[in-house]
Each structure stands twice: as structure tokens, then as C-alpha cells.
Design a protein around this motif. Structure first.
Motif, mmCIF file in Angstrom:
data_model
loop_
_atom_site.group_PDB
_atom_site.id
_atom_site.type_symbol
_atom_site.label_atom_id
_atom_site.label_comp_id
_atom_site.label_asym_id
_atom_site.label_seq_id
_atom_site.Cartn_x
_atom_site.Cartn_y
_atom_site.Cartn_z
ATOM 1 N N ASP A 1 2.176 -4.778 31.012
ATOM 2 C CA ASP A 1 1.024 -4.067 30.444
ATOM 3 C C ASP A 1 1.473 -2.899 29.562
ATOM 4 O OD1 ASP A 1 1.986 -2.468 32.375
ATOM 5 O OD2 ASP A 1 0.117 -2.308 33.527
ATOM 6 N N LYS A 2 2.703 -2.979 29.065
ATOM 7 C CA LYS A 2 3.188 -1.916 28.163
ATOM 8 C C LYS A 2 2.483 -1.988 26.811
ATOM 9 C CE LYS A 2 7.836 -1.981 29.903
ATOM 10 N NZ LYS A 2 9.156 -2.502 29.729
ATOM 11 N N ALA A 3 2.242 -0.823 26.230
ATOM 12 C CA ALA A 3 1.766 -0.790 24.847
ATOM 13 C C ALA A 3 2.983 -0.923 23.935
ATOM 14 C CB ALA A 3 1.046 0.520 24.582
ATOM 15 N N LEU A 4 2.783 -1.509 22.762
ATOM 16 C CA LEU A 4 3.920 -1.758 21.865
ATOM 17 C C LEU A 4 3.518 -1.550 20.413
ATOM 18 C CD1 LEU A 4 6.808 -2.947 21.344
ATOM 19 C CD2 LEU A 4 5.743 -5.209 21.321
ATOM 20 N N THR A 5 4.336 -0.808 19.672
ATOM 21 C CA THR A 5 4.200 -0.794 18.208
ATOM 22 C C THR A 5 5.562 -1.151 17.609
ATOM 23 O OG1 THR A 5 4.471 1.608 18.353
ATOM 24 C CG2 THR A 5 2.282 0.829 17.829
ATOM 25 N N LEU A 6 5.518 -1.989 16.591
ATOM 26 C CA LEU A 6 6.743 -2.454 15.922
ATOM 27 C C LEU A 6 6.611 -2.185 14.429
ATOM 28 C CD1 LEU A 6 7.157 -6.009 17.525
ATOM 29 C CD2 LEU A 6 8.441 -3.944 18.108
ATOM 30 N N GLU A 7 7.551 -1.417 13.900
ATOM 31 C CA GLU A 7 7.575 -1.194 12.451
ATOM 32 C C GLU A 7 8.859 -1.811 11.944
ATOM 33 O OE1 GLU A 7 8.460 -0.222 9.176
ATOM 34 O OE2 GLU A 7 8.579 1.911 9.668
ATOM 35 N N LEU A 8 8.727 -2.953 11.267
ATOM 36 C CA LEU A 8 9.919 -3.761 10.975
ATOM 37 C C LEU A 8 10.202 -3.787 9.473
ATOM 38 C CD1 LEU A 8 8.960 -6.548 13.532
ATOM 39 C CD2 LEU A 8 10.269 -4.460 13.924
ATOM 40 N N GLY A 9 10.757 -4.860 9.011
ATOM 41 C CA GLY A 9 11.252 -4.881 7.637
ATOM 42 C C GLY A 9 10.173 -5.105 6.601
ATOM 43 N N GLY A 10 10.601 -5.210 5.354
ATOM 44 C CA GLY A 10 9.662 -5.459 4.266
ATOM 45 C C GLY A 10 10.357 -6.061 3.054
ATOM 46 N N LYS A 11 9.553 -6.591 2.162
ATOM 47 C CA LYS A 11 10.068 -7.109 0.882
ATOM 48 C C LYS A 11 8.973 -6.867 -0.145
ATOM 49 C CE LYS A 11 13.372 -9.058 -1.345
ATOM 50 N NZ LYS A 11 14.742 -8.506 -1.383
ATOM 51 N N ALA A 12 8.713 -5.587 -0.373
ATOM 52 C CA ALA A 12 7.516 -5.213 -1.115
ATOM 53 C C ALA A 12 7.570 -5.618 -2.580
ATOM 54 C CB ALA A 12 7.322 -3.705 -1.024
ATOM 55 N N ALA A 13 6.396 -5.988 -3.098
ATOM 56 C CA ALA A 13 6.255 -6.261 -4.529
ATOM 57 C C ALA A 13 5.715 -5.012 -5.217
ATOM 58 C CB ALA A 13 5.295 -7.425 -4.735
ATOM 59 N N ASN A 14 6.359 -4.641 -6.295
ATOM 60 C CA ASN A 14 5.870 -3.568 -7.148
ATOM 61 C C ASN A 14 5.389 -4.287 -8.411
ATOM 62 O OD1 ASN A 14 5.360 -0.921 -7.685
ATOM 63 N ND2 ASN A 14 7.505 -0.269 -7.691
ATOM 64 N N ILE A 15 4.075 -4.246 -8.665
ATOM 65 C CA ILE A 15 3.487 -5.109 -9.699
ATOM 66 C C ILE A 15 3.118 -4.272 -10.913
ATOM 67 C CG2 ILE A 15 1.631 -6.752 -10.173
ATOM 68 C CD1 ILE A 15 1.304 -6.972 -7.076
ATOM 69 N N ILE A 16 3.633 -4.663 -12.066
ATOM 70 C CA ILE A 16 3.385 -3.838 -13.240
ATOM 71 C C ILE A 16 2.684 -4.650 -14.334
ATOM 72 C CG2 ILE A 16 5.903 -3.933 -13.592
ATOM 73 C CD1 ILE A 16 5.677 -1.548 -15.326
ATOM 74 N N PHE A 17 1.480 -4.199 -14.676
ATOM 75 C CA PHE A 17 0.660 -4.892 -15.671
ATOM 76 C C PHE A 17 0.953 -4.346 -17.067
ATOM 77 C CE2 PHE A 17 -1.644 -5.831 -11.814
ATOM 78 C CZ PHE A 17 -2.063 -7.142 -12.021
ATOM 79 N N GLU A 18 0.558 -5.154 -18.076
ATOM 80 C CA GLU A 18 0.910 -4.783 -19.454
ATOM 81 C C GLU A 18 0.204 -3.524 -19.930
ATOM 82 O OE1 GLU A 18 -0.056 -8.318 -21.613
ATOM 83 O OE2 GLU A 18 -2.205 -8.129 -21.234
ATOM 84 N N ASP A 19 -0.892 -3.139 -19.256
ATOM 85 C CA ASP A 19 -1.600 -1.935 -19.697
ATOM 86 C C ASP A 19 -1.104 -0.679 -18.970
ATOM 87 O OD1 ASP A 19 -2.517 -2.414 -17.187
ATOM 88 O OD2 ASP A 19 -4.638 -2.150 -17.649
ATOM 89 N N ALA A 20 -0.077 -0.805 -18.147
ATOM 90 C CA ALA A 20 0.405 0.359 -17.384
ATOM 91 C C ALA A 20 1.094 1.361 -18.308
ATOM 92 C CB ALA A 20 1.394 -0.102 -16.309
ATOM 93 N N ALA A 21 1.119 2.610 -17.870
ATOM 94 C CA ALA A 21 1.910 3.634 -18.577
ATOM 95 C C ALA A 21 3.374 3.341 -18.249
ATOM 96 C CB ALA A 21 1.514 5.017 -18.080
ATOM 97 N N LEU A 22 4.079 2.735 -19.215
ATOM 98 C CA LEU A 22 5.359 2.112 -18.872
ATOM 99 C C LEU A 22 6.434 3.092 -18.415
ATOM 100 C CD1 LEU A 22 5.870 -0.880 -21.307
ATOM 101 C CD2 LEU A 22 4.789 -0.772 -19.060
ATOM 102 N N ASP A 23 6.540 4.230 -19.088
ATOM 103 C CA ASP A 23 7.608 5.158 -18.688
ATOM 104 C C ASP A 23 7.364 5.692 -17.281
ATOM 105 O OD1 ASP A 23 9.162 4.911 -20.973
ATOM 106 O OD2 ASP A 23 7.864 6.281 -22.080
ATOM 107 N N GLN A 24 6.080 5.953 -17.002
ATOM 108 C CA GLN A 24 5.722 6.410 -15.660
ATOM 109 C C GLN A 24 6.012 5.299 -14.640
ATOM 110 O OE1 GLN A 24 1.601 7.663 -15.591
ATOM 111 N NE2 GLN A 24 1.534 7.485 -13.376
#
Ligand code: NDP
Length: 511
Positions: free
Chosen positions: A282-305
């Protein structure tokens, strides 16, 4: 890996098209005619003892079998200290001490009294912030400007924030009574040692729990220093116990019958083992594990930023970040310009001495992690992706790796699927928002994502459809103690930070 000229010194490489020299008004291959002077942070602000014990019941003690291990500085490969290595018997003692402290003292204190201790700890953390930043940099290899400006301020902010909740649990959970869970067993990784400790200990203590915490073997020092701070704050003995030791000690702690709540941050593989060992209890559990995040950049973005955000997203902390934006999805019409700008920017990153205030990319935390990065980068090349690394000279000693960019990446490549946990960015392209969503969600992880566009409606629509616990828009890697953080799928479950983070340490009962 270390023989070429150094980009960090701004003696630029000849580089490919869009050579960095161009943006400085120089011809192809011409070096920038000046150099940053070294700007080292004072090492002697932190006194590191030769030996450290475990911290159990408010006392520093040797391991039951006298075992010890050597903790290295990853930037120099030199020993920093010898640290006691906990045994199962030590964990038993620590859990008993935590139980006693929780039952007899901490669990019965009124919230406003617990708050006083937490505020005191927060204040000491701030007062000692320079010392803690240097210590964290020495032990992890991360640049001092990151430990000084990001890690340590956030550590203190978490204690301030949760101190504020300690006497307001009735307001946090209106209509319910929030009871502590008891003893929390907490296992933290090496990429943000003190920050991960703060994410776990601050809410646990605010809610009336006591803790036994196992730091990572390569970065035990800031947790041990934190135990000193607890003593300085007069925290009752047994409320915080620190048991450095190997992975098996983490496993033993997670499976311990005297532990009511397990909180783990680390690899998905170990998270799975912990979930299996906790299942059926009956233990409580939180797991914060790995990731492979996508950073998505659209053509209208402020490119240098956006390019700054991409660089921050993947090269911050050498890419050893669970929410690192390690997959860059670029709209097809702007792929070339984004890649040119990225290469240009990469060549200005300064790789080297983590204690130098000008350093952008420090040392990888361990030889094992460096080898893992090298292996995955080699797989990227073998599978046909195109590698780009600025020609920078790496220090002779220490675990360093060049900022790396892969183009021509297919979704099936290992570098597009596996968590590398290093300064390695894989670039893919997309044509439509639907395709971006499909590719972004095509991962077993679901921790974080980034969107770069000037259209607010697109941000909202993309964020709704991205299967990620945290979605940043036109920024990346922004953290705040009031904001919950956590993942979906193989990135784990449960949230840390904010009220969600407090909820993970209480049992709610009806009034
Ligand atoms: P681990 O998951 O092994 O380490 C994280 C923590 O868990 C450390 O304190 C470790 O102790 C401990 N641990 C190790 N084995 C067990 C076990 N069986 N039961 C309980 N605790 C255990 O990560 P690694 O250091 O091996 O790194 C491997 C990969 O994991 C990285 O390349 C990265 O991809 C990912 N990772 C993800 C992190 C995140 O924030 N999501 C953080 C760290 C790593 P010890 O240090 O003594 O081994």
C-alpha cells in the motif's frame, strides 16, 4: 576527441556553409581576433572534508561494515572525498529513526512550527548559495553559471514555497483533512542532485513526513551538505536521513517495509524495477523517469529566439536533463536556415572548465555516462545520420563531449528514440502540424515538449494534442516551484512541484 582547435576560444573552425565567421563580418575560416579571459569562480569558498559518513538520526556515522567509496570530480577525474557506503543494516536504522521522528515529533508538530524550520532551511540555503553552487559544480561537472543561477535559486525557492504551505494544508485541500503518509524513501539522480532533493524533501516535510534519501553515487556531496544545513536549522534528529550507497541500496530502500511512500527520479529501467517491487503493497509511489522531448519549430517562429531556446533546451546541463529537447522538429520550409543558425550558434558554445563563469557546456557526470553518449552517437553515424560538431578543443582530462548535432535523422534511428542524456540534438523535419504531432508523440516517453510559433491558437491546439506532461511555448526549460512537473507513459507518473507535489505526500481524509 580532443585534438582540434577550440571553438570556445573563438578561434573558429573553417566549418561548413554558413561558417560562424560570416556572422562576425569575417571571411570563411577566419578566427575571431579576441579571446575571453578565464573567469574562474573561487574554489576555496567550499571546504570539502576528506571523509563523510552517513547521516542517520541527526548524527554522522560510518557504514555498518565500514565500507566507503570515492567520489570524483568529473571535470578533472580527481577524488573529491571518500564517502561512507550504506548497507541494508544502515537503511534499517535510518528508516527506524525516520519512523521515530515522524511519530514522536515531526508528525505531531503544528504546521506553523514545521513551516518555521522550512523557512529557516530556505534562508540558510540562500545564505550559503555560493558555496552550494561551487560544491554542486565540482561534484556534477555542470557549469557554475547554471548551478549559481538556476539550480541553487530553485532549491531555495522550493523550500520557501513549501514552507508556505505547511500551515495551510486545510486551504490546499479544502474540505479534506491532509494527513502525512509517514516515512518517505527517496532516490535521486546525479543531474540536479540538490534540486531533486529539494523537489522531494520540501513537500514531504511540509506535509509532516520524515525522509530517508539516497543520493546518486557520483554526486553525494550536496545531500550531505544539506544534512549539515538541517542541523544548523535545528531540525529534529531523524527527520532527514541521508544514506549514500550503490543502486542496490536504492532498491533495498524502495522495497523496505518501513517506508510508506517511494519517490524516484532516474532511468526508466530502474523505475520499472521499483514499480515492480512496490506493486502489491500500500505504498504511495511517484516515478519521474526519462524523456525524449520534441522541440517543434514552425516557419512563422521568431527564428533567432527559437535557436536560443533550442540550444538551451538540449545543451543546458550538457543535455543531462530528463526534459531536454533532444529531438528538434523543424518545418520543412525553414530547415536549412535553422540548421545554419544552429551550427553558427554551436560554434560559439564554450566547452570546458565548469568552474569558469564563461563556460556553457561543462563535464559529463561520469565515465559511464560519457561512454553511453559515445555509443549512441556512434550508432547515429552507423545508421546514416549526418554528424556535426564544432571543432573545439576539449580539456585533456575529465569527461567532456562536444555539442553535437545530427541531421538526416530518421524516426527509426536510435538517436531519435533513445534517451541519450548528453549534448546531442537530432533534427527531423515536418510539413504540417498534424505530421509534427504524429512525430512528436511517436515516442515511448511523454515528459515534455516545446512549441515555437507566433500563433497563439496553434500553441493551444498543439499543446492539447501533445502527449507530454509539460509543454513550453516560445521558451524552454522554465521551472517554478508552483508548477507541477511529471510525465506520461515511460516517463513515469505522479507530479512534483506545486500543489500536485504536496498531494503526493498526504493522505486525504473526510472531515
Ligand atoms: P539510474 O536510474 O540507475 O540512477 C538514478 C538513481 O537510482 C541513483 O541514485 C542510483 O544509484 C539509483 N539506483 C540505481 N539502481 C537502482 C535500483 N535497482 N533500485 C533503486 N535505485 C537504483 O540512472 P543512471 O545513473 O544509471 O543513468 C542511466 C540513464 O538513466 C541515463 O543515461 C539517463 O538516460 C537516465 N537518467 C534519467 C534521469 C532523469 O532525471 N530522468 C536521471 C538520471 C539518469 P547509483 O547512483 O548508486 O547507481
Amino acid at each position: 576527441m580532443s585534438s582540434e582547435p577550440r571553438a570556445g576560444s573563438l578561434a573558429r573552425p573553417t566549418g561548413p556553409a554558413g561558417s560562424p565567421g560570416a556572422s562576425w563580418g569575417l571571411g570563411e575560416g577566419q578566427a575571431i581576433p579576441w579571446e575571453y579571459a578565464p573567469s574562474p569562480e573561487a574554489r576555496d569558498i567550499v571546504a570539502i572534508r576528506e571523509r563523510y559518513g552517513l547521516v542517520i538520526d541527526g548524527r554522522e556515522v560510518a557504514a555498518a561494515d565500514g565500507g566507503e567509496f570515492v567520489d570524483l570530480n568529473p571535470a578533472t577525474e580527481e577524488p573529491l572525498a571518500v564517502v561512507a557506503r550504506a548497507t541494508p543494516a544502515d537503511v534499517d536504522r535510518a528508516v527506524r529513526a525516520a519512523r521515530r521522528a515522524q511519530r514522536r515529533r515531526w508528525g505531531n508538530l503544528p504546521g506553523k512550527e514545521r513551516a518555521k524550520y522550512l523557512f529557516r532551511i530556505a534562508r540558510i540555503l540562500q545564505e550559503r548559495s555560493r558555496e552550494l553552487a561551487v560544491l554542486e559544480t565540482l561534484d556534477t561537472g555542470k557549469p557554475i553559471k547554471e548551478s549559481r543561477d538556476v539550480d541553487i535559486p530553485l532549491v531555495a525557492a522550493h523550500f520557501w514555497y513549501y514552507a508556505g504551505w505547511a500551515d495551510k494544508l486545510d486551504y490546499a485541500f479544502p474540505g479534506r483533512v491532509a494527513r502525512p503518509l509517514g516515512v518517505a524513501g527517496q532516490i535521486i539522480p546525479w543531474n540536479f542532485p540538490l534540486l531533486m532533493l529539494a523537489w522531494k524533501i520540501a513537500p514531504a516535510l511540509a506535509a509532516g513526513n520524515t525522509v530517508v534519501l539516497k543520493p546518486a553515487s557520483t554526486t553525494p556531496l550536496s545531500a550531505l551538505r544539506f544534512a549539515e544545513i538541517c542541523r544548523e536549522a535545528d531540525l529534529p534528529p531523524g527527520v532527514v536521513n541521508i544514506v549514500p550507497g550503490p543502486g542496490e541500496i536504492g532498491a533495498y530502500l524502495a522495497a523496505h517495509r518501513g517506508v510508506d511512500k517511494v519517490a524516484f527520479t532516474g532511468s526508466t529501467a530502474v523505475g520499472r524495477q521499483i514499480a515492480a517491487s512496490v506493486a502489491g503493497t500500500d505504498k504511495a509511489l511517484t516515478l519521474e523517469l526519462g524523456g525524449k522531448a520534441a522541440n517543434i519549430i514552425f516557419e512563422d517562429a521568431a527564428l533567432d529566439q527559437a535557436v536560443e531556446g533550442i540550444v538551451n533546451g538540449i545543451y543546458f546541463n550538457q543535455g543531462e536533463v530528463c526534459c531536454a529537447g533532444s529531438r528538434l522538429l523543424v518545418q520543412e520550409s525553414i530547415v536549412d536556415v535553422v540548421i545554419d543558425k544552429l551550427k553558427d550558434r554551436l560554434a560559439t558554445l564554450r566547452v570546458g572548465d565548469p568552474l569558469d563563469k564563461n563556460t556553457d557546456v561543462g563535464a559529463i557526470n561520469s565515465r559511464a555516462q560519457l561512454e553511453k553518449i559515445e555509443e549512441l552517437v556512434a550508432s547515429g553515424v552507423a545508421e546514416g545520420a549526418e554528424l556535426y560538431q564544432p571543432a573545439c578543443q576539449l580539456p585533456e582530462r575529465g569527461y567532456f563531449f562536444r555539442p553535437t548535432l545530427f541531421t538526416n535523422v530518421a524516426q527509426s534511428h536510435r538517436i531519435a528514440r533513445e534517451e541519450i542524456f548528453g549534448p546531442v540534438l537530432s533534427v527531423l523535419s515536418f510539413r504540417t502540424p498534424d505530421e509534427a504531432i504524429e512525430k512528436a508523440n511517436n515516442t515511448e516517453y511523454g515528459l515534455s515538449a516545446g512549441i515555437w510559433t507566433e500563433k497563439g491558437s496553434r500553441i493551444l491546439e498543439m499543446a492539447r494534442r501533445l502527449r507530454a506532461g509539460v509543454v513550453w511555448a516560445n521558451t524552454y526549460n522554465k521551472f517554478d516551484p508552483t508548477s507541477p512537473f511529471g510525465g506520461y507513459k515511460e516517463s513515469g507518473f505522479g507530479r512534483e512541484g506545486g500543489l500536485h507535489g504536496l498531494l503526493a505526500y498526504v493522505r486525504l481524509e473526510d472531515r
